[in-house]
Design a protein around this motif. Sequence first.
Motif, short mmCIF file in Angstrom:
data_model
loop_
_atom_site.label_atom_id
_atom_site.label_comp_id
_atom_site.label_asym_id
_atom_site.label_seq_id
_atom_site.Cartn_x
_atom_site.Cartn_y
_atom_site.Cartn_z
N LEU A 1 13.72 0.01 -6.15
CA LEU A 1 12.96 0.92 -7.08
C LEU A 1 12.75 0.40 -8.42
O LEU A 1 11.98 0.50 -9.22
CB LEU A 1 13.33 2.19 -7.03
N MET A 2 14.13 -0.27 -8.92
CA MET A 2 14.32 -0.49 -10.26
C MET A 2 14.04 -2.16 -10.59
O MET A 2 13.59 -2.55 -11.62
CB MET A 2 15.62 -0.22 -10.77
N THR A 3 14.32 -2.95 -9.50
CA THR A 3 14.26 -4.31 -9.48
C THR A 3 13.27 -5.04 -8.93
O THR A 3 12.49 -5.74 -9.29
CB THR A 3 15.66 -4.93 -9.14
N ASP A 4 13.22 -4.70 -7.70
CA ASP A 4 11.96 -5.38 -6.62
C ASP A 4 10.74 -4.69 -6.92
O ASP A 4 10.04 -3.92 -5.98
CB ASP A 4 12.59 -5.32 -5.45
N VAL A 5 10.10 -4.49 -8.09
CA VAL A 5 9.04 -3.95 -8.26
C VAL A 5 7.72 -4.56 -8.24
O VAL A 5 7.84 -6.05 -8.72
CB VAL A 5 9.11 -3.30 -9.73
N PRO A 6 6.64 -4.49 -7.97
CA PRO A 6 5.48 -5.54 -7.77
C PRO A 6 4.80 -5.85 -9.02
O PRO A 6 4.88 -4.89 -10.20
CB PRO A 6 4.54 -4.59 -6.93
N ASP A 7 4.61 -7.09 -9.47
CA ASP A 7 3.86 -7.54 -10.62
C ASP A 7 2.52 -6.53 -10.60
O ASP A 7 1.77 -6.13 -9.58
CB ASP A 7 3.37 -8.97 -10.58
N LEU A 8 1.84 -6.40 -11.90
CA LEU A 8 0.78 -5.36 -12.08
C LEU A 8 -0.41 -6.50 -12.21
O LEU A 8 -0.12 -7.51 -13.03
CB LEU A 8 0.77 -4.67 -13.54
N PRO A 9 -1.49 -6.18 -11.58
CA PRO A 9 -2.45 -7.10 -11.53
C PRO A 9 -3.55 -6.78 -12.94
O PRO A 9 -3.55 -5.64 -13.20
CB PRO A 9 -3.26 -6.66 -10.35
N ASN A 10 -3.93 -7.92 -13.29
CA ASN A 10 -5.01 -7.83 -14.42
C ASN A 10 -6.23 -7.84 -13.98
O ASN A 10 -6.66 -8.19 -12.63
CB ASN A 10 -4.80 -8.90 -15.34
N PHE A 11 -7.27 -7.66 -14.80
CA PHE A 11 -8.62 -7.73 -14.36
C PHE A 11 -9.07 -9.11 -14.24
O PHE A 11 -8.62 -10.03 -15.04
CB PHE A 11 -9.53 -7.06 -15.25
N SER A 12 -9.51 -9.71 -13.27
CA SER A 12 -9.97 -11.08 -12.74
C SER A 12 -11.10 -11.31 -13.83
O SER A 12 -11.10 -11.84 -14.96
CB SER A 12 -9.86 -11.31 -11.53
N MET B 1 -1.56 -4.20 -4.01
CA MET B 1 -2.15 -3.27 -3.02
C MET B 1 -1.02 -3.09 -1.83
O MET B 1 -0.79 -2.12 -1.45
CB MET B 1 -3.39 -3.30 -2.44
N ARG B 2 -0.92 -4.44 -1.32
CA ARG B 2 0.36 -4.47 -0.37
C ARG B 2 1.51 -3.87 -0.72
O ARG B 2 2.33 -3.31 0.51
CB ARG B 2 0.31 -6.02 0.34
N LYS B 3 2.07 -3.83 -1.81
CA LYS B 3 3.25 -3.20 -2.12
C LYS B 3 3.16 -1.56 -2.33
O LYS B 3 4.20 -1.21 -2.58
CB LYS B 3 4.05 -3.94 -3.15
N LEU B 4 2.04 -1.31 -2.52
CA LEU B 4 1.96 0.18 -3.12
C LEU B 4 2.39 1.09 -1.97
O LEU B 4 2.13 0.78 -0.84
CB LEU B 4 0.60 0.50 -3.26
N ASP B 5 3.22 2.12 -2.29
CA ASP B 5 3.90 3.00 -1.50
C ASP B 5 3.18 4.25 -1.88
O ASP B 5 3.84 5.45 -1.75
CB ASP B 5 5.45 2.83 -1.24
N VAL B 6 1.98 4.53 -2.36
CA VAL B 6 1.32 5.86 -2.88
C VAL B 6 0.54 6.16 -1.77
O VAL B 6 -0.01 5.37 -0.98
CB VAL B 6 1.01 5.64 -4.16
N LYS B 7 0.41 7.63 -1.34
CA LYS B 7 -0.57 7.94 -0.71
C LYS B 7 -2.03 8.35 -1.25
O LYS B 7 -2.93 8.18 -0.13
CB LYS B 7 0.01 9.25 -0.05
N GLU B 8 -2.10 8.26 -2.35
CA GLU B 8 -3.54 8.83 -2.91
C GLU B 8 -3.97 7.63 -3.56
O GLU B 8 -3.60 6.89 -4.59
CB GLU B 8 -3.37 9.83 -3.78
N ILE B 9 -5.09 6.84 -2.84
CA ILE B 9 -5.82 5.75 -3.39
C ILE B 9 -7.40 6.21 -3.43
O ILE B 9 -7.87 6.17 -2.25
CB ILE B 9 -5.54 4.54 -2.56
N HIS B 10 -7.86 6.48 -4.46
CA HIS B 10 -9.44 6.77 -4.58
C HIS B 10 -10.20 5.50 -4.38
O HIS B 10 -9.95 4.22 -4.77
CB HIS B 10 -9.71 7.22 -5.86
#
Length: 915
Positions: A788-799, A881-890
């Motif tokens: 939760l605290m260390t193995d966090v996904p990088d945040l994507p920028n707008f391409s 997206m592959r690392k996301l563990d949330v249920k709600e993705i509009h």
Amino acid sequence: MNKDSQPRLSHVVVAASLRADQWRQLNATARAWASASSDAAAGLRDRCQEAFDDVLRLEHCWAYPGERLLIALREAFDRGDAALFSRLARKISAAILSGDYRRDEHVWDTDEEIDRSVLDALPPDIAGTQDKPYFEVLVVTPSDPAQWARSKEEMRRMRRPEDPFHYAAVHAGSFEDAALTVMVNPDVQAVVLVDGFGYASRHDIPDLKEFLSRYIHTRKDEVAPGALSLTLARTIRGYRPELDLYLLSDRSPEALAGSEEAASLRRIFHHVEEPMEIHLSILDGIKDRYETPYFDNLKKYAMRPIGTFHALPIARGKSIFGSNWIRDMGHFYGTNILFAESSATTGGLDSLLEPTGNIKRAQEAVARAFGAKRAYLGTNGTSTSNKIVVQAVCKPGDIVIVDRNCHKSHHYGFVLSGAQPYYVEAFPLTQYSMYGAVPLRTIKQALIDCAAGGKLDRVKVIDMTNCTFDGHMYNPRRVMEECLAIKPDLIFLWDEAWFGFARFNPLHRRRSAMGAAAALTARYRSKAYREEYEAWKAKRGELDPTDAALLDEHPLPDPDKVRIRVYQTNSTHKSMSAFRQGSMMLVWDDDFHHVEGPFEEAFFAHTSTSPNLQLIASLDLARRQMELEGYALTMRMTDLALKIRAAVNNHPLISKYFRVATPEDMVPAEFRESGIKDYGPPHSTWAQAVEAWDRDEFALDPTRLTLICGAAGFDGTQFKGMLAERFDIQINKTSRNSVLVQTNINNTHSDAALLIKALADLSREIESRLSQEGSIGQRVFDDRVKSLMTDVPDLPNFSRFHDAFRDDPAGASNEGHMRPAFFMAYEEDNCEFVKLGSEEVDKRLREGPEMVSANFVIPYPPGFPIMVPGQVITADTIAFMRKLDVKEIHGYHAAQGIKLIKPSSLAGRRAGSTH
């Protein structure tokens, strides 16, 4: 008790809170003295003396408890009457805590044993005050303090049974004492300035000047002779703009009234020749703020015997109370909400779409209260308010420099208006899976890139969120000034959905859009600024908007060209007492006469012809409350947030597993020029904190607490559910390893205690479980925390937008035509789906063709679009997206996959084309 250990005035953010704490301490010490044995009595009496001295430092700033009670308290102490001293201290402390002094004349009396029946026999002007709103009037006067008691009594005798409000007077004899009273006493609603008072305080308050210096920078030697009253008036107006100010002067009132210096005064009197007129003026000033035009009329409408033949069966409640099946709806909601329903705009109800009566007056009151030139009420939430403003100020082809992480309503607004978004990135807070705010350097780079591409004339709007969901506050004055230097007619849209309360708090106001608009307007009109600009221009030379050197300097706008064009949207329901979806649009636009027509069209397009009357009324009432007690409420909620932060971060057990993120955690050092790490002692003085808010590029709103729960092994969604189910604590927003705790004007110390106890209970449970599970359990726990605290996904920028949606694919500016991409997805033949985990995705990332999003994809959390229509999808977005563990993705359904625009549909397409 060591006097040096007492909280210093300069160490607190809300002095009224310090005062209440000191009275509670005196009450507790007095009770101990009254019940002590003879051996302990002497020591406890000394402690009472110290506590009493601490209390008296500030008591001259409040009307209650007043001279009589304080004298009685002093006499009881001097006589050694511990029992009476304890009773009086308890009485005063309880009245201050409960606010009973506002409603009950009995608590002002020194005789605690007075028969309650006596109150009923009092004259109606006194006995009836318990039903009337109470406030205090500050009288700043050069008269001898020995005469103040008589002056207060004379003002008290002017009360009349028909007066709608009642007040008590508090006196000050100097500029410093008056400024202190306005700062610490939220009950003050009007100030009467009597010419001739001095500058320096008469009281021995060692840290007074440090406390005042947070917000008041006027020195005695800077005040022109005879100008102290008007200087104080301007000072008070700058700190608490809602207050009514009156001047009593023996100078010619006719000459003063027409001067620029008197603009901040409500009325000028020739000394004290008309005491009743002053009394009536004070009440009239409160009445102007208290009046809620729409709500007042809605109450009258609800009581009229009306037959309804319009399309709203629920009106008057007959279809409910006469029903066999839904009568419980009427019992639950009551009669008033049904009697106050109508689809009519007659009978004084007015039309929200074409207001000419009560709604028009309500909107004018909102503009006054929130410091805007104009105001519009929104009943579809700030999502709709944002679309209205975007559509009003943008047309197809206009470029909008916008935070990619702004609320989705802005993105949809671009689709509707045809404006081309130029997405700019906020600084990342990868460790919390959230973004901060957009650096000014990034915004200026976008302007420079547009200028270099010959497109600066098309840049219409800069659109930012202030403050962000997580509390990042821009420095709007600095942002607008430096950007206006590059393009002097820019429009700024500040989405202050979470920040509407900021107007009423001097700490937050400096970071608000309307506060910045007012400050910059005054600055650019001043002679001093013109001289500053001419000196800067002579040294620098003509400004070239393509010059990269602008990134590293603070350019100044030309005062002859600059236009202040600012729009602010706020979700009134998010931080004030309004029903859900209540919103406001505030306008300070020097060129609004060019926008008024399109604004009304956009308002018509997005506003229901059947708006909810209760929402309109609640917006009217929210304005009233904030204009009359917003200062007290917002300061209190800020103080409560700071206490929660300290309680969590300083607790020996809780802080092992939970922590509230500090400004140092949430704002990178490069944007905190002050170097401040946290707000308030022991980290900084409050003077330093306020200076940081003035100077730093970004500051953190202390009322928005990012509570890190990952170190306890909880992800944000899991922890949010646990707080709700086990502890009845509701949280709004989560991230991968945190939740957002938001204090507002509704919160109390009991709420804070509930949260702290929940964290303490959970911390004890973790400790107990780990002690029983041994090394294996500890290893499992540590692995969970690490994930939760260390193995966090990088945040994507707008391409970038695909070349098919860009006018100049080779150019440095990154704007794109999102509207045609959005509508291409309406045709099924234009679209395809690819599964997120498929080999097809990886192959296309490596070999092409490029994958182009057909719609918005918005995961919650973090709540920003990681894909927009027309955007080229890159590897970092897919990895996120592959690392996301949330249920709600509009906009994304796992069973279908990612929705793309087919390469064949993009082939040969011209930018801007709808075909």
